[in-house]
Design a protein around this motif. Structure first.
Motif, PDB file in Angstrom:
ATOM      1  N   GLN A 132      21.354  39.170 -35.204  1.00 14.88           N
ATOM      2  CA  GLN A 132      21.456  40.510 -34.615  1.00 14.88           C
ATOM      3  C   GLN A 132      22.495  41.385 -35.277  1.00 14.88           C
ATOM      4  O   GLN A 132      22.588  42.577 -34.987  1.00 14.88           O
ATOM      5  CB  GLN A 132      21.756  40.405 -33.110  1.00 14.88           C
ATOM      6  CG  GLN A 132      23.150  39.927 -32.751  1.00 14.88           C
ATOM      7  CD  GLN A 132      23.274  38.414 -32.665  1.00 14.88           C
ATOM      8  OE1 GLN A 132      22.467  37.688 -33.245  1.00 14.88           O
ATOM      9  NE2 GLN A 132      24.271  37.940 -31.931  1.00 14.88           N
TER      10      GLN A 132
ATOM     11  N   PRO B  50      21.184  44.646 -38.650  1.00 14.52           N
ATOM     12  CA  PRO B  50      20.885  46.083 -38.619  1.00 14.52           C
ATOM     13  C   PRO B  50      22.121  46.975 -38.703  1.00 14.52           C
ATOM     14  O   PRO B  50      22.014  48.121 -39.145  1.00 14.52           O
ATOM     15  CB  PRO B  50      20.172  46.255 -37.265  1.00 14.52           C
ATOM     16  CG  PRO B  50      19.588  44.917 -36.961  1.00 14.52           C
ATOM     17  CD  PRO B  50      20.593  43.944 -37.492  1.00 14.52           C
ATOM     18  N   ARG B  51      23.276  46.474 -38.308  1.00  8.46           N
ATOM     19  CA  ARG B  51      24.485  47.301 -38.277  1.00  8.46           C
ATOM     20  C   ARG B  51      25.527  46.900 -39.315  1.00  8.46           C
ATOM     21  O   ARG B  51      26.615  47.460 -39.351  1.00  8.46           O
ATOM     22  CB  ARG B  51      25.124  47.226 -36.882  1.00  8.46           C
ATOM     23  CG  ARG B  51      24.228  47.687 -35.767  1.00  8.46           C
ATOM     24  CD  ARG B  51      24.927  47.571 -34.406  1.00  8.46           C
ATOM     25  NE  ARG B  51      25.210  46.190 -34.068  1.00  8.46           N
ATOM     26  CZ  ARG B  51      24.350  45.360 -33.476  1.00  8.46           C
ATOM     27  NH1 ARG B  51      23.137  45.774 -33.185  1.00  8.46           N
ATOM     28  NH2 ARG B  51      24.690  44.121 -33.188  1.00  8.46           N
TER      29      ARG B  51
ATOM     30  N   SER C 188      25.797  47.093 -42.688  1.00 14.51           N
ATOM     31  CA  SER C 188      26.232  47.974 -43.782  1.00 14.51           C
ATOM     32  C   SER C 188      27.198  49.033 -43.278  1.00 14.51           C
ATOM     33  O   SER C 188      28.216  49.334 -43.924  1.00 14.51           O
ATOM     34  CB  SER C 188      25.024  48.631 -44.452  1.00 14.51           C
ATOM     35  OG  SER C 188      24.340  49.477 -43.552  1.00 14.51           O
ATOM     36  N   GLN C 189      26.922  49.587 -42.115  1.00 21.13           N
ATOM     37  CA  GLN C 189      27.832  50.581 -41.535  1.00 21.13           C
ATOM     38  C   GLN C 189      29.173  49.946 -41.195  1.00 21.13           C
ATOM     39  O   GLN C 189      30.233  50.551 -41.403  1.00 21.13           O
ATOM     40  CB  GLN C 189      27.208  51.205 -40.293  1.00 21.13           C
ATOM     41  CG  GLN C 189      28.069  52.259 -39.618  1.00 21.13           C
ATOM     42  CD  GLN C 189      27.401  52.857 -38.387  1.00 21.13           C
ATOM     43  OE1 GLN C 189      26.270  52.511 -38.056  1.00 21.13           O
ATOM     44  NE2 GLN C 189      28.102  53.749 -37.709  1.00 21.13           N
ATOM     45  N   ALA C 190      29.138  48.723 -40.672  1.00 17.05           N
ATOM     46  CA  ALA C 190      30.380  48.050 -40.284  1.00 17.05           C
ATOM     47  C   ALA C 190      31.241  47.729 -41.502  1.00 17.05           C
ATOM     48  O   ALA C 190      32.463  47.905 -41.482  1.00 17.05           O
ATOM     49  CB  ALA C 190      30.051  46.775 -39.512  1.00 17.05           C
TER      50      ALA C 190
ATOM     51  N   ARG D 191      28.625  50.796 -48.491  1.00 20.33           N
ATOM     52  CA  ARG D 191      27.399  50.971 -47.715  1.00 20.33           C
ATOM     53  C   ARG D 191      26.163  50.929 -48.614  1.00 20.33           C
ATOM     54  O   ARG D 191      25.158  50.294 -48.281  1.00 20.33           O
ATOM     55  CB  ARG D 191      27.443  52.288 -46.944  1.00 20.33           C
ATOM     56  CG  ARG D 191      26.221  52.494 -46.054  1.00 20.33           C
ATOM     57  CD  ARG D 191      26.482  53.477 -44.964  1.00 20.33           C
ATOM     58  NE  ARG D 191      25.406  53.481 -43.983  1.00 20.33           N
ATOM     59  CZ  ARG D 191      25.463  54.060 -42.808  1.00 20.33           C
ATOM     60  NH1 ARG D 191      26.581  54.669 -42.427  1.00 20.33           N
ATOM     61  NH2 ARG D 191      24.451  54.008 -41.969  1.00 20.33           N
TER      62      ARG D 191
ATOM     63  N   ASP E 168      23.240  48.016 -48.328  1.00 20.97           N
ATOM     64  CA  ASP E 168      21.866  48.451 -48.048  1.00 20.97           C
ATOM     65  C   ASP E 168      20.910  47.993 -49.143  1.00 20.97           C
ATOM     66  O   ASP E 168      19.785  47.560 -48.857  1.00 20.97           O
ATOM     67  CB  ASP E 168      21.810  49.970 -47.913  1.00 20.97           C
ATOM     68  CG  ASP E 168      22.333  50.469 -46.566  1.00 20.97           C
ATOM     69  OD1 ASP E 168      22.357  49.664 -45.618  1.00 20.97           O
ATOM     70  OD2 ASP E 168      22.716  51.649 -46.472  1.00 20.97           O
TER      71      ASP E 168
ATOM     72  N   GLN F  39      30.891  36.648 -33.386  1.00 22.12           N
ATOM     73  CA  GLN F  39      30.616  38.014 -32.968  1.00 22.12           C
ATOM     74  C   GLN F  39      30.675  38.082 -31.447  1.00 22.12           C
ATOM     75  O   GLN F  39      30.233  37.176 -30.745  1.00 22.12           O
ATOM     76  CB  GLN F  39      29.245  38.470 -33.434  1.00 22.12           C
ATOM     77  CG  GLN F  39      28.967  39.922 -33.092  1.00 22.12           C
ATOM     78  CD  GLN F  39      27.485  40.246 -33.116  1.00 22.12           C
ATOM     79  OE1 GLN F  39      26.662  39.350 -33.128  1.00 22.12           O
ATOM     80  NE2 GLN F  39      27.150  41.513 -33.091  1.00 22.12           N
TER      81      GLN F  39
ATOM     82  N   ILE G  30      29.544  43.982 -31.123  1.00 19.43           N
ATOM     83  CA  ILE G  30      30.330  44.947 -31.898  1.00 19.43           C
ATOM     84  C   ILE G  30      30.798  44.252 -33.171  1.00 19.43           C
ATOM     85  O   ILE G  30      31.905  43.715 -33.238  1.00 19.43           O
ATOM     86  CB  ILE G  30      31.519  45.488 -31.084  1.00 19.43           C
ATOM     87  CG1 ILE G  30      31.043  46.016 -29.722  1.00 19.43           C
ATOM     88  CG2 ILE G  30      32.224  46.600 -31.848  1.00 19.43           C
ATOM     89  CD1 ILE G  30      32.165  46.472 -28.816  1.00 19.43           C
TER      90      ILE G  30
ATOM     91  N   SER H  30      31.512  45.589 -36.076  1.00 13.67           N
ATOM     92  CA  SER H  30      32.581  46.301 -36.793  1.00 13.67           C
ATOM     93  C   SER H  30      33.954  45.882 -36.280  1.00 13.67           C
ATOM     94  O   SER H  30      34.904  45.756 -37.058  1.00 13.67           O
ATOM     95  CB  SER H  30      32.402  47.813 -36.639  1.00 13.67           C
ATOM     96  OG  SER H  30      32.393  48.187 -35.271  1.00 13.67           O
TER      97      SER H  30
END
Length: 392
Positions: A130, A133-134, A136-138, A177, A181, A303, A307, A309
């Motif tokens: 899970q 999906p987040r 690269s931003q983190a 990022r 990606d 994790q 969250i 990040s």
């Protein structure tokens, strides 16, 4: 003597006093987890300290001989439940070599803003992670506050094969990022085609991939760290997990793991959805990935609350808050594998030193004719217990 001749002479002296082919000591460590002692190894660098000066003669140019005799060991210190903690009284650290008598380090400081060479390995071979999906931003969000301009980052993605999209890249948010990606593109394509990501069988499973990353991380400068974002399960590598662990120890690479929170189906049909639990209480001493992390000077982190990040930032804070313990190398040390145990007086803590590899004393240094003697009160005394080597 003219200046050009003097410079040429000094250059010859430097070349003559280099230490090519010198035998090196991979320093193993002992990991102290609460009250239990577990065999281990860890990360560090060495510094050169001027210890000898050749006596000048009337017809000779004085030459300063410099020997590498100061050891530095990065040590991760957390509470016994793996939480960060306030700065400690550094006078309470103690070191033991090969189970010998304990002695205090000569100097202790926190790592702080030392340059880091960070390799991030993202395991995208499992569809139920899970964090993907987040992620690269983190990772991009770590710069510039947690990853700084002097740091370098390499990005690897373990998919159906091992993909490298960045190598010693500057810690720039846009670059991070973009490279993450790009590495996750195959996973994203499978997800769109099938409606949900389906697993692929990696041609380079986890241990093999970690070994490849360690090989490329080993020659880099700075304090070397590998972060593996994975569930820690290998699927048939040719490389043994113990080989990964020993390589990380010998190359002074601390391995950290960021694991997804495991999901269990609800036992009661009246319960809806799934139950997420923190699996730290489920970890076994036979957990190979956990041992790689702990015995190389790192730790597994889980994790929490979805969250990712926040967990990544906490991981880098753990790295920056490591303690750098310095102590002199004994001129009588012999080549081979040795153990180092780090403890803290009157506290039950998670203490994970990194492994170090340092040169033994040269013959000139051992003879001592032109060597300033080491302070005997600071010289460590080794014990007689040696590392049990695996069958070759």
């Amino acid at each position: 003597m003219t200046m050009p001749k003097l410079q040429r002479r000094i250059s010859k002296e430097k070349k003559r006093n280099r230490l090519p082919g010198i035998t090196r000591i991979p320093a193993c460590t002992i990991l102290l987890l609460a009250l239990a002692a577990v065999g281990a190894t860890a990360q560090s660098s060495t510094e050169a300290a001027p210890t000898a000066q050749q006596a000048p003669s009337p017809d000779a140019t004085p030459t300063l001989h410099v020997y590498t005799n100061l050891k530095q060991v990065p040590v991760l210190v957390l509470t016994d439940d793996y939480q960060r903690m306030k700065p400690l009284d550094t006078s309470k650290f103690r070191i033991s070599l090969d189970s010998g008598p304990q002695f205090p380090p000569t100097y202790v400081r926190q790592e702080g803003r030392d340059p880091i060479s960070l390799s991030i390995l993202i395991d995208a071979s499992k569809p139920d992670n899970q964090m993907l999906p987040r992620i690269s931003q983190a990772i991009a969000g770590l710069a510039p506050d947690y990853l700084q301009p002097q740091d370098r980052v390499s990005i690897y993605v373990l998919d159906c094969t091992l993909i490298r999209t960045a190598y010693e890249a500057p810690a720039n948010a846009a670059v991070l990022r973009q490279t993450v990606d790009r590495g996750l593109t195959p996973w994203q394509i499978r997800q769109r085609k099938k409606g949900s990501a389906i697993p692929c069988k990696p041609s380079i499973p986890l241990w093999d991939s970690m070994a490849n990353v360690l090989d490329e991380l080993a020659p880099q400068s700075g304090r070397r760290v590998l972060l593996a974002i994975t569930d820690g399960e290998d699927s048939g590598s040719r490389t043994l997990w113990s080989t990964v662990r020993r390589r990380a120890q010998f190359e002074s690479i601390a391995v950290f793991g960021l694991l997804p929170t495991p999901v269990f189906a609800a036992m009661n049909r009246r319960d809806l959805g799934e139950i997420k639990v923190d699996s730290s209480s489920l970890r076994s001493t036979e957990d190979k990935f956990n041992q790689i992390c702990g015995l190389s000077g790192g730790v597994e982190v889980q994790q929490r609350y979805g969250i990712v990040s926040w967990r990544l930032r906490e991981f880098l804070q753990m790295v920056r808050e490591r303690y750098i313990l310095e102590f002199p190398r004994s001129p009588t040390e012999e080549a081979g594998e040795h153990t180092i145990a780090v403890s803290y007086r009157k506290r039950d803590l998670y203490i994970a030193p990194s492994g170090i590899t340092v040169p033994v004393a040269s013959e000139d240094e051992k003879k001592g004719a032109n060597t300033v003697p080491i302070n005997s009160s600071q010289a460590p005394v080794e014990g007689s217990r040696r590392v049990l080597l695996p069958n070759q």
